[in-house]
Motif scaffolding. Structure first.
Motif: not given
Length: 355
Positions: A109, A132, A194
């Motif tokens: 991520v 993100a 997240s």
């Protein structure tokens, strides 16, 4: 050698259907709504099928300045959820003459670099799943349309967003356990910071806040069965009464939690209930099968690609979260009665740990 018959052209389709070439282009480019009647569009499509006409996508791409290719960025290729998202996106793309390239972010991520060096020359747009927006800075810098899936709706930079009702999924699974009498819960949470995992933790906390005697202990782990097992072991053997249910951020975590319960000589769900999230194939491969929350991953991909096509055509994408559903299976049962030992209720004497 027998000469091949000439390839039918859009002019041939127009002549056979009794319409203009412009009408053929609108219909076969899927831009006819509001400009061409439904019967005429159907006639053009049928004529094209009869003649065996297919658009010359290479020529059309050069004419329009488009590559008819989308990039799907995912945190990992090892998770079945993202494979299903790709399947849905690719199906919609194919129906519109597009292709989809899948790209796993090298840092999960974390920051995703431009995989083409100059993505703008190779792509028409980007779809990012469970990433993100600040992790996509390099790709956003290209100026390509960006559609975010399963991401913070308040984050800037996306041309469109497609989200699942993750909070409702956690409310459903928590309500199920509370209804079975469970009051000592463990949240086996992802160590990844997240939006989607934050929503799960918040929904769980909200669901138990007003329930008398209900409590949640949180332990975190990487997305790995072994790591999840170790985290669950810590939670189940800590001080105080043993928890009666483990609420997991994913089915992979739930598999690890089930291994931890068995390692302690206990049983799922008689001694400890376990819930998952995602409804992967794994959910029905373990024994007992997992109570979990089903996420319509293919529909997420379909909606994401449809949103990108809408943005490219200057249309407003569809809005609204996709619903999720609780699937009750054998890994949950009513909470066990408290143990007679008043000092550490729920902590019976355990035999030798099993593998």
């Amino acid at each position: 050698m027998t000469a091949q018959p000439p390839r039918p052209t859009s002019r041939d389709v127009a002549r056979a259907a009794g319409v203009s070439q412009a009408t053929v282009s609108l219909v076969l480019g899927d831009k006819w709504r509001g400009r061409v009647s439904e019967p005429t569009a159907a006639q053009v499509r049928e004529t094209a099928r009869t003649l065996g006409y297919t658009p010359n996508l290479a020529a059309r791409s050069l004419r329009l300045g488009r590559t008819r290719t989308a990039l799907l960025v995912v945190p990992a290729l090892t998770n079945e959820f993202f494979a299903r998202v790709y399947t849905g996106a690719a199906a919609v793309a194919a129906a519109h003459g597009f292709g989809v390239v899948i790209y796993p972010s090298p840092a999960g991520v974390g920051p995703a670099r431009d995989p083409f060096g100059s993505a703008r020359t190779a792509l028409d747009g980007v779809i990012a799943s469970s990433m993100a927006t600040d992790a996509l800075a390099a790709i956003r810098a290209t100026g390509l349309p960006l559609v975010m899936l399963d991401s913070d709706p308040a984050a800037p930079g996306a041309a469109a967003q497609v989200n699942l009702d993750i909070a409702d999924g956690f409310r459903q699974v928590t309500g199920h356990l509370l209804g079975l009498g469970h009051r000592r819960l463990v949240h086996l949470a992802s160590a990844v910071d997240s939006w989607t995992f934050g929503v799960r933790a918040g929904a769980l906390a909200d669901a138990v806040r007003d329930v008398p005697d209900a409590s949640v202990t949180t332990v975190t782990a990487p997305f790995d069965v072994g790591a999840a097992k170790e985290a669950a072991l810590r939670a189940l053997t800590g001080p105080g009464p043993r928890p009666t249910a483990v609420v997991c951020d994913g089915d992979i975590f739930a598999a690890g939690a089930c291994k931890a319960v068995r390692h302690l000589g206990l049983r799922v769900p008689d001694d400890v209930s376990v819930t998952g999230f995602d409804d992967l194939a794994l959910a029905t491969a373990v024994e007992p099968e997992l109570t979990t929350v089903r996420l319509p991953a293919e529909q997420v991909g379909e909606r994401g690609m449809t949103a990108l096509l809408a943005v490219l055509e200057g249309r407003r994408p569809e809005t609204g979260d996709l619903p999720v559903s609780l699937v009750v299976r054998g890994s949950t049962a009513p909470a066990p009665a408290p143990a007679p030992d008043s000092t550490t209720p729920g902590r019976p004497s355990l035999g030798p740990p099993s593998a």
